[in-house]
Structures are given as structure tokens and as C-alpha cells.
Design a protein around this motif. Structure first.
Motif, PDB file in Angstrom:
ATOM      1  N   SER A 176       0.839  -1.194   0.000  1.00 44.31           N
ATOM      2  CA  SER A 176       0.000   0.000   0.000  1.00 44.31           C
ATOM      3  C   SER A 176       0.879   1.253   0.000  1.00 44.31           C
ATOM      4  CB  SER A 176      -0.972  -0.051   1.180  1.00 44.31           C
ATOM      5  OG  SER A 176      -1.976   0.926   1.053  1.00 44.31           O
ATOM      6  N   TYR A 213      -0.003  -4.266  -3.807  1.00 41.95           N
ATOM      7  CA  TYR A 213      -1.063  -3.266  -4.011  1.00 41.95           C
ATOM      8  C   TYR A 213      -0.557  -1.856  -3.708  1.00 41.95           C
ATOM      9  CZ  TYR A 213      -1.951  -5.190   0.747  1.00 41.95           C
ATOM     10  OH  TYR A 213      -1.834  -5.695   2.019  1.00 41.95           O
ATOM     11  N   HIS A 224      -4.478   7.580  -4.472  1.00 40.73           N
ATOM     12  CA  HIS A 224      -5.093   7.384  -3.170  1.00 40.73           C
ATOM     13  C   HIS A 224      -4.976   8.720  -2.442  1.00 40.73           C
ATOM     14  CE1 HIS A 224      -5.128   6.138   1.165  1.00 40.73           C
ATOM     15  NE2 HIS A 224      -6.205   5.519   0.715  1.00 40.73           N
ATOM     16  N   HIS A 261      -1.496  -6.965  -7.293  1.00 45.41           N
ATOM     17  CA  HIS A 261      -2.668  -6.120  -7.076  1.00 45.41           C
ATOM     18  C   HIS A 261      -3.939  -6.938  -7.303  1.00 45.41           C
ATOM     19  CE1 HIS A 261      -2.728  -1.533  -6.752  1.00 45.41           C
ATOM     20  NE2 HIS A 261      -3.972  -1.893  -6.441  1.00 45.41           N
ATOM     21  N   ALA A 262      -5.011  -6.558  -6.646  1.00 44.38           N
ATOM     22  CA  ALA A 262      -6.339  -7.135  -6.910  1.00 44.38           C
ATOM     23  C   ALA A 262      -7.115  -6.170  -7.794  1.00 44.38           C
ATOM     24  CB  ALA A 262      -7.094  -7.387  -5.608  1.00 44.38           C
ATOM     25  N   ASP A 264     -10.202  -5.727  -7.967  1.00 45.41           N
ATOM     26  CA  ASP A 264     -11.358  -5.121  -7.308  1.00 45.41           C
ATOM     27  C   ASP A 264     -10.942  -4.209  -6.154  1.00 45.41           C
ATOM     28  OD1 ASP A 264     -10.503  -7.043  -5.514  1.00 45.41           O
ATOM     29  OD2 ASP A 264     -12.504  -7.830  -5.075  1.00 45.41           O
ATOM     30  N   ASP A 265      -9.708  -3.747  -6.173  1.00 46.59           N
ATOM     31  CA  ASP A 265      -9.215  -2.841  -5.138  1.00 46.59           C
ATOM     32  C   ASP A 265      -9.887  -1.483  -5.302  1.00 46.59           C
ATOM     33  OD1 ASP A 265      -7.745  -1.130  -3.468  1.00 46.59           O
ATOM     34  OD2 ASP A 265      -5.881  -2.230  -3.785  1.00 46.59           O
ATOM     35  N   SER A 267      -9.751   0.977  -2.969  1.00 45.40           N
ATOM     36  CA  SER A 267      -9.021   2.009  -2.236  1.00 45.40           C
ATOM     37  C   SER A 267      -7.843   2.545  -3.035  1.00 45.40           C
ATOM     38  CB  SER A 267      -8.534   1.459  -0.894  1.00 45.40           C
ATOM     39  OG  SER A 267      -9.617   1.099  -0.066  1.00 45.40           O
ATOM     40  N   PRO A 270      -6.231  -0.539  -9.284  1.00 46.82           N
ATOM     41  CA  PRO A 270      -5.161  -1.328  -9.912  1.00 46.82           C
ATOM     42  C   PRO A 270      -4.396  -0.567 -10.976  1.00 46.82           C
ATOM     43  CG  PRO A 270      -7.341  -2.099 -10.592  1.00 46.82           C
ATOM     44  CD  PRO A 270      -7.555  -1.152  -9.463  1.00 46.82           C
ATOM     45  N   GLY A 296      -9.625  -7.168  -3.005  1.00 52.05           N
ATOM     46  CA  GLY A 296      -9.773  -5.863  -2.383  1.00 52.05           C
ATOM     47  C   GLY A 296      -8.426  -5.255  -2.057  1.00 52.05           C
ATOM     48  N   HIS A 297      -8.405  -4.446  -1.010  1.00 54.01           N
ATOM     49  CA  HIS A 297      -7.173  -3.762  -0.621  1.00 54.01           C
ATOM     50  C   HIS A 297      -6.741  -4.188   0.775  1.00 54.01           C
ATOM     51  CE1 HIS A 297      -4.103  -0.699  -0.816  1.00 54.01           C
ATOM     52  NE2 HIS A 297      -4.433  -0.312   0.401  1.00 54.01           N
TER      53      HIS A 297
END
Length: 328
Positions: A176, A213, A224, A261-262, A264-265, A267, A270, A296-297
Motif C-alpha cells: 500500500s 497493491y 489514493h 494487485h487485486a 477489485d481494489d 481504495s 489497480p 480488495g485492498h
């Protein structure tokens, strides 16, 4: 009580952050969280640089009420440390772990000790970084966390022979906002502080880099926003945004880098990794990328159990073997 901007942002983030029912409800469990490693290394024995205007008091907060796991985060760090997790059978490789926290805090467990355990089980000596934060008044401003990351990597490399480690097999893994910091450490060649001792004579360049991610860009629409505000303030200039966007940096000659990475992140979109992937490929960096359909994140290790993305540590280890980082 008077709140400064830093305090107000931190309290607002805590109030708004989603907390699982598991974290709020005491759980009857016979399992107990594994003990913390006891070995720590102070980054700056004579005091971290540029702290003349720093008045915060360090604190660590526990969010979990389940005795089987911790979920702690560190704020207002003034004496940054490395927590060392040594494997039973070290293979000579080492890894600097940089957890996330949106540059508001640095998590201790989810993207730190929890991640260290499977890598230590594979023989990697892990060094978890608890770093200073840019909103706490340090003279280095946006570079203060990078000062700690550069110093940490240099200390690991300087101590390698005494620790039975290989000084040319020192990796970094950041998650992150910690992925952003790990990316800065990997991409930027310039030293961000004056040399303090002989450890600062060695390279701060990691030999492999894993960005989990990552917060990569500081630019809209994929930034972000919380990380950017904490790092650069509420109204950064175009020059600041470009200077701290990983995809805008010169990656030529940088070490092998893996992106995870996902898709569906929600936050950290991707596109942070996708844009950086294009930059890495254009620069000729040896690169591998894994994009998972779901996750997700902030999934770390525990939160991804039973889902396809749980294989990510094994993917990193296999990649490390192919590169010769994991074993030689």
C-alpha cells in the motif's frame, strides 16, 4: 485539548475506517497470537535527523479483540526501528518489510509481522521497518519516511556479514503506502540525508523489489487521496505530484520488480500498478506482475486465506528462486 492538523486527520481517519465485526467483538478462542520477535535495531542511535520541531509522542494502538491475532498500528514514531525475524534455517537472503498505513501510521502486524512469518519459514531473514511520518514536523518533510527506508536498507547491508547474510541479496517488500515508499527506495538514487557513519557509505539500492497493491501515482484520477494529502499536503504543486509519482520516475537500471494487485481494489485502484508496469517495461526493468480478480485492498496474509490471491507469497518466493535472490 488543542488538535493540530495531524491529530485531526488521524482521528477522522480512525472514525471513518471500516472495522470488521471480528475486530470489535471479543472472541472465545484457545489460540493465542504468536509472540513478537524480541530483536530490534535502532536506525538512528544518536537521534533521527531534522527533529527540532517535532513534538509528537510515539504510540502503538491495538485494534484486534481476538486473542488469536494482533492488528496494531504505530503513530508519531520518533525513534524508528527494525524488528528482526530470523528464520530457523537462514538461506542468506534478507528482506526489508515496509507496511502501509496511508502515511498516517504504519501497521505492525497485517503487512508486517504476518508477512514476515511465511518468508522467514522459507529461510529469509526479515526486517520490519517502523518509520517516521511526514505529517509530524520533521525537517525532511515528504522525504522523511524515505530517509528511514534508505538508512534501514544500508544497515541491513552493512550488518550482512556479521548476520550471516549476503549483502547482494537484500530485497524490499512494501504494501500500500509502504509500496510507494518501497518504490521510492527502489527508483531514487539520491541520498536524502547527510551520512552519519560508515553504514551510510554503502548503497541503499535493494536487489529485488516487491510492491504489494502499491500506492504508485500521486496524480488524479487514480491517486489514493489520503496518502497524497499526508505526504504532500492538501494542495501539492504539479511538480510535487510528478516528483513523487512512481510511474513518472526514471527506472532505468533499477532492480527486478514484482507488482501484485487485486482488480477489485477500491481504495488503491489497480491502475496504480498498471501504469507503473508500463513504465518498468519501457525502462527495461526485469518485471513480473500478478493481478488477481478479487482480494480488495490491504489483504496481507490472513485476510486473503481461502481465496486465489493467497498464493502471492509463494509466487514471490518462486520468482526469487529464478532470480537467484532466494538461494545461490
Amino acid at each position: 485539548m488543542t488538535l493540530n492538523r495531524r491529530d485531526a486527520l488521524g482521528l477522522a481517519a480512525l472514525a471513518a475506517a471500516p472495522v470488521s465485526a471480528q475486530a470489535l467483538t471479543p472472541v472465545s478462542s484457545t489460540q493465542v497470537a504468536p509472540p513478537d520477535p524480541t530483536e530490534t535495531i535502532r536506525l538512528w542511535p544518536d537521534g533521527a535527523p531534522g527533529g527540532e520541531r517535532v513534538t509528537v509522542t510515539a504510540q502503538v494502538t491495538e485494534r484486534s479483540r481476538d486473542p488469536s491475532f494482533h492488528d496494531r498500528f504505530a503513530q508519531y514514531t520518533t525513534d524508528p526501528i527494525l524488528t528482526v525475524m530470523r528464520p530457523a534455517r537462514p538461506n542468506g537472503a534478507s528482506m526489508l518489510l515496509i507496511p502501509g498505513g496511508g502515511y498516517k501510521w504504519a501497521v505492525v502486524d497485517k503487512e508486517g509481522l504476518d508477512i514476515a512469518r511465511p518468508f522467514a519459514a522459507a529461510g529469509v531473514t526479515c526486517f520490519l521497518l517502523r518509520y517516521r511520518l511526514p505529517g509530524d514536523g520533521w525537517a525532511a518533510g515528504a522525504d522523511v519516511s524515505l530517509q528511514d527506508a534508505q538508512r534501514a536498507l544500508r544497515l541491513i547491508r552493512t550488518r550482512a556479514a556479521a548476520d550471516g547474510l549476503d549483502p547482494v541479496r537484500v530485497g524490499v517488500l512494501g504494501a500500500s503506502a509502504g509500496g510507494h515508499l518501497a518504490g521510492l527506495l527502489t527508483a531514487r538514487a539520491d541520498a536524502t540525508y547527510a551520512a552519519a557513519d560508515e553504514a551510510d557509505m554503502v548503497s541503499h539500492r535493494p536487489d529485488v523489489s516487491v510492491l504489494l497493491y502499491p500506492v504508485a501515482t500521486m496524480a488524479d484520477p487514480f491517486v489514493h487521496a489520503g496518502s497524497r494529502t499526508e505526504l504532500l499536503g492538501p494542495s501539492p504543486s504539479a511538480e510535487q505530484i510528478e516528483r513523487y509519482s512512481l510511474e513518472k520516475m526514471d527506472w532505468r537500471g533499477r532492480p527486478p520488480t514484482m507488482l501484485i494487485h487485486a482488480l477489485d481494489d477500491a481504495s488503491v485502484p489497480p491502475e496504480n500498478s498498471l501504469q507503473l508496469l508500463a513504465t518498468l517495461r519501457a525502462a527495461g526493468v526485469t518485471t513480473e506482475a500478478h493481478l488477481f480478480q478479487e482480494g480488495g485492498h490491504g489483504f496481507g496474509i490472513r485476510l486473503i486465506a481461502g481465496r486465489p490471491a493467497e498464493v502471492w507469497p509463494e509466487l514471490v518466493l518462486r520468482w526469487g528462486e529464478r532470480l537467484g535472490w532466494l538461494s545461490r
